[in-house]
Write a protein that holds these residues in place. Structure first.
Motif, mmCIF file in Angstrom:
data_model
loop_
_atom_site.group_PDB
_atom_site.id
_atom_site.type_symbol
_atom_site.label_atom_id
_atom_site.label_comp_id
_atom_site.label_asym_id
_atom_site.label_seq_id
_atom_site.Cartn_x
_atom_site.Cartn_y
_atom_site.Cartn_z
ATOM 1 N N HIS A 56 44.005 36.321 39.758
ATOM 2 C CA HIS A 56 42.717 35.998 39.147
ATOM 3 C C HIS A 56 41.825 35.262 40.141
ATOM 4 C CE1 HIS A 56 40.525 34.478 35.267
ATOM 5 N NE2 HIS A 56 39.801 35.319 35.967
ATOM 6 N N ALA A 57 42.384 34.292 40.857
ATOM 7 C CA ALA A 57 41.605 33.557 41.857
ATOM 8 C C ALA A 57 41.086 34.492 42.943
ATOM 9 C CB ALA A 57 42.448 32.438 42.465
ATOM 10 N N ALA A 58 41.931 35.412 43.391
ATOM 11 C CA ALA A 58 41.525 36.348 44.440
ATOM 12 C C ALA A 58 40.424 37.279 43.955
ATOM 13 C CB ALA A 58 42.736 37.155 44.910
ATOM 14 N N CYS A 59 40.573 37.799 42.759
ATOM 15 C CA CYS A 59 39.576 38.715 42.191
ATOM 16 C C CYS A 59 38.243 38.008 41.993
ATOM 17 C CB CYS A 59 40.107 39.275 40.870
ATOM 18 S SG CYS A 59 39.041 40.508 40.119
ATOM 19 N N PHE A 60 38.270 36.825 41.385
ATOM 20 C CA PHE A 60 37.054 36.067 41.156
ATOM 21 C C PHE A 60 36.359 35.723 42.473
ATOM 22 C CE2 PHE A 60 35.339 31.760 41.382
ATOM 23 C CZ PHE A 60 34.178 31.938 40.653
ATOM 24 N N THR A 61 37.126 35.302 43.470
ATOM 25 C CA THR A 61 36.561 34.924 44.760
ATOM 26 C C THR A 61 35.837 36.097 45.413
ATOM 27 O OG1 THR A 61 38.222 33.200 45.075
ATOM 28 C CG2 THR A 61 37.113 33.998 47.056
ATOM 29 N N MET A 62 36.459 37.264 45.385
ATOM 30 C CA MET A 62 35.806 38.458 45.939
ATOM 31 C C MET A 62 34.546 38.790 45.159
ATOM 32 S SD MET A 62 38.877 41.092 46.849
ATOM 33 C CE MET A 62 38.013 42.118 48.025
ATOM 34 N N ALA A 63 34.617 38.738 43.836
ATOM 35 C CA ALA A 63 33.456 39.055 43.000
ATOM 36 C C ALA A 63 32.310 38.094 43.303
ATOM 37 C CB ALA A 63 33.834 38.998 41.520
ATOM 38 N N GLN A 115 25.515 28.323 40.340
ATOM 39 C CA GLN A 115 26.230 28.292 39.060
ATOM 40 C C GLN A 115 26.068 29.613 38.314
ATOM 41 O OE1 GLN A 115 28.395 25.942 38.260
ATOM 42 N NE2 GLN A 115 27.843 24.648 40.004
ATOM 43 N N GLU A 116 24.886 30.178 38.363
ATOM 44 C CA GLU A 116 24.615 31.445 37.688
ATOM 45 C C GLU A 116 25.452 32.578 38.284
ATOM 46 O OE1 GLU A 116 20.847 34.415 37.628
ATOM 47 O OE2 GLU A 116 20.404 32.340 37.043
ATOM 48 N N ILE A 117 25.493 32.659 39.605
ATOM 49 C CA ILE A 117 26.282 33.706 40.273
ATOM 50 C C ILE A 117 27.772 33.497 40.000
ATOM 51 C CG2 ILE A 117 26.981 34.636 42.519
ATOM 52 C CD1 ILE A 117 24.065 34.203 43.451
ATOM 53 N N ALA A 118 28.229 32.244 40.043
ATOM 54 C CA ALA A 118 29.648 31.947 39.791
ATOM 55 C C ALA A 118 30.045 32.332 38.364
ATOM 56 C CB ALA A 118 29.928 30.471 40.053
ATOM 57 N N ALA A 119 29.206 32.006 37.402
ATOM 58 C CA ALA A 119 29.502 32.335 36.004
ATOM 59 C C ALA A 119 29.551 33.851 35.799
ATOM 60 C CB ALA A 119 28.470 31.704 35.076
ATOM 61 N N ALA A 120 28.632 34.563 36.426
ATOM 62 C CA ALA A 120 28.625 36.026 36.312
ATOM 63 C C ALA A 120 29.853 36.626 36.971
ATOM 64 C CB ALA A 120 27.346 36.596 36.925
ATOM 65 N N ALA A 121 30.261 36.077 38.110
ATOM 66 C CA ALA A 121 31.460 36.580 38.799
ATOM 67 C C ALA A 121 32.706 36.354 37.941
ATOM 68 C CB ALA A 121 31.617 35.903 40.156
ATOM 69 N N LYS A 122 32.781 35.190 37.288
ATOM 70 C CA LYS A 122 33.911 34.901 36.387
ATOM 71 C C LYS A 122 33.928 35.887 35.229
ATOM 72 C CE LYS A 122 35.071 31.543 32.887
ATOM 73 N NZ LYS A 122 34.313 32.143 31.824
ATOM 74 N N ARG A 123 32.786 36.151 34.669
ATOM 75 C CA ARG A 123 32.684 37.061 33.527
ATOM 76 C C ARG A 123 32.987 38.512 33.925
ATOM 77 N NH1 ARG A 123 27.188 36.947 32.622
ATOM 78 N NH2 ARG A 123 27.062 38.766 33.948
ATOM 79 N N ASP A 124 32.531 38.918 35.115
ATOM 80 C CA ASP A 124 32.559 40.330 35.484
ATOM 81 C C ASP A 124 33.717 40.773 36.365
ATOM 82 O OD1 ASP A 124 30.241 40.593 34.006
ATOM 83 O OD2 ASP A 124 28.926 40.374 35.756
ATOM 84 N N CYS A 125 34.489 39.851 36.930
ATOM 85 C CA CYS A 125 35.576 40.323 37.798
ATOM 86 C C CYS A 125 36.615 41.059 36.943
ATOM 87 C CB CYS A 125 36.176 39.183 38.621
ATOM 88 S SG CYS A 125 37.568 38.294 37.916
ATOM 89 N N PRO A 126 37.214 42.120 37.481
ATOM 90 C CA PRO A 126 38.152 42.931 36.704
ATOM 91 C C PRO A 126 39.309 42.143 36.081
ATOM 92 C CG PRO A 126 37.538 44.100 38.694
ATOM 93 C CD PRO A 126 36.943 42.725 38.801
ATOM 94 N N LEU A 127 39.811 41.109 36.773
ATOM 95 C CA LEU A 127 40.916 40.338 36.200
ATOM 96 C C LEU A 127 40.441 39.512 35.017
ATOM 97 C CD1 LEU A 127 44.029 39.940 37.051
ATOM 98 C CD2 LEU A 127 42.636 41.270 38.606
ATOM 99 N N SER A 128 39.233 38.950 35.072
ATOM 100 C CA SER A 128 38.706 38.217 33.918
ATOM 101 C C SER A 128 38.587 39.141 32.719
ATOM 102 C CB SER A 128 37.331 37.617 34.231
ATOM 103 O OG SER A 128 37.439 36.531 35.113
ATOM 104 N N LYS A 129 38.119 40.343 32.966
ATOM 105 C CA LYS A 129 38.003 41.313 31.873
ATOM 106 C C LYS A 129 39.374 41.667 31.314
ATOM 107 C CE LYS A 129 33.696 43.384 33.481
ATOM 108 N NZ LYS A 129 33.068 44.594 34.038
ATOM 109 N N ALA A 130 40.354 41.852 32.189
ATOM 110 C CA ALA A 130 41.711 42.183 31.738
ATOM 111 C C ALA A 130 42.340 41.028 30.961
ATOM 112 C CB ALA A 130 42.594 42.553 32.931
ATOM 113 N N LEU A 131 41.926 39.819 31.268
ATOM 114 C CA LEU A 131 42.491 38.626 30.629
ATOM 115 C C LEU A 131 41.647 38.129 29.457
ATOM 116 C CD1 LEU A 131 43.479 36.811 33.928
ATOM 117 C CD2 LEU A 131 45.044 37.848 32.268
ATOM 118 N N ALA A 132 40.825 38.980 28.912
ATOM 119 C CA ALA A 132 39.905 38.595 27.836
ATOM 120 C C ALA A 132 40.614 38.017 26.614
ATOM 121 C CB ALA A 132 39.038 39.785 27.435
ATOM 122 N N SER A 133 41.888 38.295 26.432
ATOM 123 C CA SER A 133 42.592 37.759 25.267
ATOM 124 C C SER A 133 43.023 36.303 25.455
ATOM 125 C CB SER A 133 43.822 38.616 24.951
ATOM 126 O OG SER A 133 44.783 38.490 25.991
#
Length: 149
Positions: A56-63, A115-133
């Motif tokens: 998750h950290a790796a995916c978010f960082t890249m995003a 903050q805006e870019i970071a929040a969008a990256a958290k929301r949109d990175c594939p791992l965040s989406k996979a971990l939506a539950s």
């Protein structure tokens, strides 16, 4: 579409069993894990939550880095830590919280845009989406001051 693979070999039963994790790239090859490295303080092995946090950290960082680039901004460095909480629920366990903490150096960005870019990256990175539950995924994003002359 890309597909990445990982495999596990598990021997034994219950708390005395041991497993080995391997990845297609060889980043992990027969890396040990088991009850002690997951629920106790055995640091000789890994565990699913640690691996999930790293992913998750790796995916978010890249995003985040890609989103900055898309906005015409260059990331100098980005450091992200993920803390994954595994809690007892009934007879089993549940991942109920992931806390992301990111610090980054980005020249020419305001804290609001950061903050805006970071929040969008958290929301949109594939791992965040996979971990939506996961009930709670938090982000603490800190903009480092660029001291480059």
């Amino acid at each position: 579409m890309t597909k990445k693979t990982a495999s596990v070999h598990w021997e034994g039963s219950g708390k005395t069993a041991v497993g080995n994790i391997s990845t297609e790239t060889g980043a992990l090859k027969d890396y040990p894990y088991g009850f002690a490295s997951r629920f106790e303080d055995d640091r000789r092995g890994s565990n699913p939550e640690e691996l999930l946090g790293a992913a998750h950290a790796a995916c978010f960082t890249m995003a985040f880095s890609f989103a900055c680039e898309k906005a015409g901004l260059k990331t100098t460095d980005v450091d992200t830590k993920a803390s994954v909480s595994l809690s007892k629920q009934g007879e089993g366990f549940v991942i109920d919280r992931i806390a992301l903490a990111m610090e980054a150096t980005v020249a020419g960005i305001s804290d609001a845009q950061f903050q805006e870019i970071a929040a969008a990256a958290k929301r949109d990175c594939p791992l965040s989406k996979a971990l939506a539950s996961v009930p709670e995924i938090t982000l603490q994003a800190t903009l480092r001051v660029d001291t480059t002359p």
